[in-house]
Design a protein around this motif. Structure first.
Motif, PDB file in Angstrom:
ATOM      1  N   GLY A   8       5.809  44.980 -14.332  1.00  0.00           N
ATOM      2  CA  GLY A   8       5.794  43.889 -13.359  1.00  0.00           C
ATOM      3  C   GLY A   8       5.451  42.553 -13.984  1.00  0.00           C
ATOM      4  N   THR A   9       4.525  42.551 -14.927  1.00  0.00           N
ATOM      5  CA  THR A   9       4.127  41.309 -15.606  1.00  0.00           C
ATOM      6  C   THR A   9       4.971  41.027 -16.835  1.00  0.00           C
ATOM      7  N   MET A  10       5.899  41.947 -17.148  1.00  0.00           N
ATOM      8  CA  MET A  10       6.800  41.778 -18.294  1.00  0.00           C
ATOM      9  C   MET A  10       6.030  41.573 -19.596  1.00  0.00           C
ATOM     10  N   TYR A  11       5.036  42.419 -19.810  1.00  0.00           N
ATOM     11  CA  TYR A  11       4.208  42.397 -21.019  1.00  0.00           C
ATOM     12  C   TYR A  11       3.378  41.118 -21.153  1.00  0.00           C
ATOM     13  N   TRP A  12       3.264  40.342 -20.085  1.00  0.00           N
ATOM     14  CA  TRP A  12       2.519  39.080 -20.159  1.00  0.00           C
ATOM     15  C   TRP A  12       1.087  39.360 -20.575  1.00  0.00           C
ATOM     16  N   PRO A  13       0.516  38.538 -21.454  1.00  0.00           N
ATOM     17  CA  PRO A  13       1.098  37.396 -22.181  1.00  0.00           C
ATOM     18  C   PRO A  13       1.498  37.749 -23.611  1.00  0.00           C
ATOM     19  N   PHE A  14       1.938  39.006 -23.819  1.00  0.00           N
ATOM     20  CA  PHE A  14       2.143  39.503 -25.184  1.00  0.00           C
ATOM     21  C   PHE A  14       3.616  39.675 -25.556  1.00  0.00           C
ATOM     22  N   PHE A  15       4.530  39.167 -24.721  1.00  0.00           N
ATOM     23  CA  PHE A  15       5.934  39.479 -24.936  1.00  0.00           C
ATOM     24  C   PHE A  15       6.449  38.968 -26.280  1.00  0.00           C
ATOM     25  N   LYS A  16       5.996  37.793 -26.718  1.00  0.00           N
ATOM     26  CA  LYS A  16       6.525  37.198 -27.941  1.00  0.00           C
ATOM     27  C   LYS A  16       5.908  37.790 -29.201  1.00  0.00           C
ATOM     28  N   ILE A  17       4.915  38.646 -29.040  1.00  0.00           N
ATOM     29  CA  ILE A  17       4.300  39.295 -30.194  1.00  0.00           C
ATOM     30  C   ILE A  17       5.218  40.408 -30.686  1.00  0.00           C
ATOM     31  N   LYS A  18       5.403  40.516 -31.982  1.00  0.00           N
ATOM     32  CA  LYS A  18       6.300  41.521 -32.549  1.00  0.00           C
ATOM     33  C   LYS A  18       5.673  42.911 -32.501  1.00  0.00           C
ATOM     34  N   GLN A  19       6.557  43.911 -32.570  1.00  0.00           N
ATOM     35  CA  GLN A  19       6.103  45.299 -32.704  1.00  0.00           C
ATOM     36  C   GLN A  19       5.628  45.537 -34.135  1.00  0.00           C
ATOM     37  N   PRO A  20       4.632  46.386 -34.351  1.00  0.00           N
ATOM     38  CA  PRO A  20       4.014  47.274 -33.364  1.00  0.00           C
ATOM     39  C   PRO A  20       2.798  46.682 -32.666  1.00  0.00           C
ATOM     40  N   LYS A  21       2.444  45.415 -33.013  1.00  0.00           N
ATOM     41  CA  LYS A  21       1.245  44.840 -32.431  1.00  0.00           C
ATOM     42  C   LYS A  21       1.347  44.774 -30.916  1.00  0.00           C
ATOM     43  N   ARG A  22       2.514  44.346 -30.407  1.00  0.00           N
ATOM     44  CA  ARG A  22       2.678  44.269 -28.957  1.00  0.00           C
ATOM     45  C   ARG A  22       2.554  45.651 -28.321  1.00  0.00           C
ATOM     46  N   GLY A  23       3.182  46.628 -28.943  1.00  0.00           N
ATOM     47  CA  GLY A  23       3.102  47.984 -28.402  1.00  0.00           C
ATOM     48  C   GLY A  23       1.684  48.508 -28.358  1.00  0.00           C
ATOM     49  N   ILE A  24       0.910  48.232 -29.391  1.00  0.00           N
ATOM     50  CA  ILE A  24      -0.480  48.699 -29.437  1.00  0.00           C
ATOM     51  C   ILE A  24      -1.298  48.059 -28.318  1.00  0.00           C
ATOM     52  N   ILE A  25      -1.106  46.740 -28.122  1.00  0.00           N
ATOM     53  CA  ILE A  25      -1.845  46.048 -27.060  1.00  0.00           C
ATOM     54  C   ILE A  25      -1.463  46.591 -25.691  1.00  0.00           C
ATOM     55  N   VAL A  26      -0.150  46.729 -25.446  1.00  0.00           N
ATOM     56  CA  VAL A  26       0.326  47.237 -24.158  1.00  0.00           C
ATOM     57  C   VAL A  26      -0.119  48.683 -23.959  1.00  0.00           C
ATOM     58  N   TRP A  27      -0.090  49.465 -25.035  1.00  0.00           N
ATOM     59  CA  TRP A  27      -0.525  50.865 -24.965  1.00  0.00           C
ATOM     60  C   TRP A  27      -1.993  50.954 -24.547  1.00  0.00           C
ATOM     61  N   GLN A  75       5.238  34.273 -14.558  1.00  0.00           N
ATOM     62  CA  GLN A  75       4.240  35.295 -14.850  1.00  0.00           C
ATOM     63  C   GLN A  75       2.888  34.641 -15.125  1.00  0.00           C
ATOM     64  N   PRO A  76       1.787  35.298 -14.784  1.00  0.00           N
ATOM     65  CA  PRO A  76       1.701  36.692 -14.330  1.00  0.00           C
ATOM     66  C   PRO A  76       1.785  36.862 -12.820  1.00  0.00           C
ATOM     67  N   PHE A  77       2.137  35.772 -12.089  1.00  0.00           N
ATOM     68  CA  PHE A  77       2.086  35.835 -10.629  1.00  0.00           C
ATOM     69  C   PHE A  77       3.132  36.780 -10.057  1.00  0.00           C
ATOM     70  N   ILE A  78       4.322  36.843 -10.703  1.00  0.00           N
ATOM     71  CA  ILE A  78       5.340  37.800 -10.251  1.00  0.00           C
ATOM     72  C   ILE A  78       4.791  39.218 -10.339  1.00  0.00           C
ATOM     73  N   GLY A  79       4.193  39.544 -11.475  1.00  0.00           N
ATOM     74  CA  GLY A  79       3.640  40.882 -11.669  1.00  0.00           C
ATOM     75  C   GLY A  79       2.486  41.189 -10.746  1.00  0.00           C
ATOM     76  N   MET A  80       1.631  40.207 -10.506  1.00  0.00           N
ATOM     77  CA  MET A  80       0.482  40.418  -9.630  1.00  0.00           C
ATOM     78  C   MET A  80       0.922  40.688  -8.195  1.00  0.00           C
ATOM     79  N   ILE A  81       1.914  39.921  -7.735  1.00  0.00           N
ATOM     80  CA  ILE A  81       2.436  40.132  -6.381  1.00  0.00           C
ATOM     81  C   ILE A  81       3.096  41.499  -6.275  1.00  0.00           C
ATOM     82  N   ALA A  82       3.892  41.848  -7.291  1.00  0.00           N
ATOM     83  CA  ALA A  82       4.547  43.159  -7.294  1.00  0.00           C
ATOM     84  C   ALA A  82       3.511  44.277  -7.319  1.00  0.00           C
TER      85      ALA A  82
END
Length: 414
Positions: free
Chosen positions: A167-186, A258-265
């Motif tokens: 819902g938040t589309m990985y906010w605020p980590f979308f522009k971070i490259k893998q695997p760092k983004r994946g670790i944070i989201v995980w 974002q993150p308002f779209i994700g929060m509402i969803a």
């Protein structure tokens, strides 16, 4: 997976590493039909080999053991697919540019995650959460109790955690490259998973149970395992319906960024799931119950008596209807590529919604009518348990759609 369906319509920034682009070898809806045929054949054949209760001979007091394994493996497999989505199949995606190679490696990793949960984490959980009773089948009841409670992690992950992350589309980590983004989201996703599981499912086990049916607290108590399970499944349906089939509508209209779209969803789907899970068993009583009686079903205790088994059956029908609708959402959005797309937005959404409801309802009724013949389920509609097969099917469906990228019906381009 979910992000790619929305695109620039909801302001997703461009990632440095673009996902593999695949294209259907055939036009829609033929590509969708061929994909779902492959998934069903794989699901059904493996079900017959490993889980069909007619082909196995469990002890009389262990009638649910065979199919319970399908639920456990399918649920833990879904967790593995969600993790693959969060990491975008890193790192093997960059190593193998062919969908079938990525599919093989991804399936092996998914199998490893399943083994980790089933052979290490589940026994570890059972070592301190098992049944407190003794008897000839106490060891099995302890396993069944632990599998029911610990296995609910998949429901918590696929509902609340996926809803927030997608819902938040990985906010605020979308522009971070893998695997760092994946670790944070995980870390974030698993924190949500464990918190929800701790609140909704951990307290619902009945550690003094002596039978399978008594392994969780009654529906009339709170927290109730059946109610919590229903809540998560209906939440999943509404989240995937709006994020995938409706391409983040109406949340993208209510929150412009974002993150308002994700929060509402997040808040809206939680409330929708809560309300529908609370009232849908009554809808089952008013609609599905008379239907099954009309086609020859006999409720436990008789037509005029609302027995405990019949009451539980209404909750089971509500939960499984939600799961069938979830499978239909995946089918329409990922297998049929959100077909159709040639009309105005609201017409496309209406057609897709009707497809989801129609496919979900027809397959739901087909299961209840044909399952004693095809899947070896109980012939009494109110005592059927479609969850094992449909969860097994859902795992293979999403694994095929995301990890295998629907190969060989789809091929890599570029």
């Amino acid at each position: 997976m979910i992000l790619a369906l929305a695109g620039e319509k909801v302001g997703i920034p461009t990632a440095d590493e673009a996902p593999m682009v695949v294209m259907a070898r055939y036009k829609q809806p033929l590509a969708g039909f061929l994909s779902i045929i492959i998934v069903f054949i794989i699901s059904y054949v493996t079900w017959l080999i490993f889980f069909d209760p007619r082909w196995h001979n469990p002890y009389p007091s262990q009638t649910m053991e065979i199919t319970a394994w399908a639920t456990v493996i399918g649920g833990f497999g879904l967790i593995g697919v969600v993790w693959a989505i969060w990491f975008e199949n890193w790192p093997y995606y960059n190593w193998f540019r062919k969908p079938w190679k990525v599919g093989i490696v991804g399936t092996v990793i998914n199998a490893g995650i399943i083994l980790l949960f089933t052979l290490i984490l589940l026994p570890l959980f059972n070592s301190f959460y098992g049944t407190e009773t003794t008897g000839p089948f106490s060891e099995y009841i302890s396993w069944y109790l632990g599998a029911s409670i610990f296995g609910a992690l998949s429901g918590s992950c696929f509902s609340f955690a996926v809803l927030w992350v997608a819902g938040t589309m990985y906010w605020p980590f979308f522009k971070i490259k893998q695997p760092k983004r994946g670790i944070i989201v995980w870390i974030i996703g698993n924190a949500i998973t464990i918190l929800v599981w701790f609140l909704l499912f951990l307290p619902t086990g009945e550690r003094t149970a002596g039978t399978e049916v008594d392994a969780v607290k009654p529906i009339t108590e709170f927290p109730s395992y059946a109610f919590s399970l229903g809540w998560t499944q209906w939440l999943i349906f509404f989240s995937l319906l709006t994020l995938m089939v409706f391409e983040y509508w109406p949340w993208s209209k209510l929150g412009r960024k974002q993150p308002f779209i994700g929060m509402i969803a997040f808040v809206s789907c939680i409330l929708l799931g809560l309300l529908v899970s609370y009232y849908f068993p009554t809808i089952v009583q008013l609609i599905f119950d008379p239907f099954f009686i009309a086609i020859g079903g006999v409720p436990p205790g008789g037509v005029d008596i609302i027995s405990v088994t019949r009451f539980k059956g209404w909750y089971m029908m509500s939960i499984t209807y939600a799961i069938f609708l979830i499978c239909a959402v995946v089918l329409v959005s990922l297998f049929f590529d959100n077909w159709p797309k040639k009309y105005s937005q609201w017409k496309n959404f209406i057609i897709r919604f009707l497809l989801v409801i129609g496919i979900g309802t027809l397959t739901y009724l087909a299961y209840y009518i044909l399952s004693p013949i095809l899947f070896g389920d109980d012939p009494n509609y109110w005592q059927m348990n479609p969850t094992p097969f449909i969860l097994w099917f859902l795992w293979i469906e999403i694994l095929f759609a995301y990890v295998w990228r629907k190969w060989p019906i789809y091929r890599a381009v570029g």
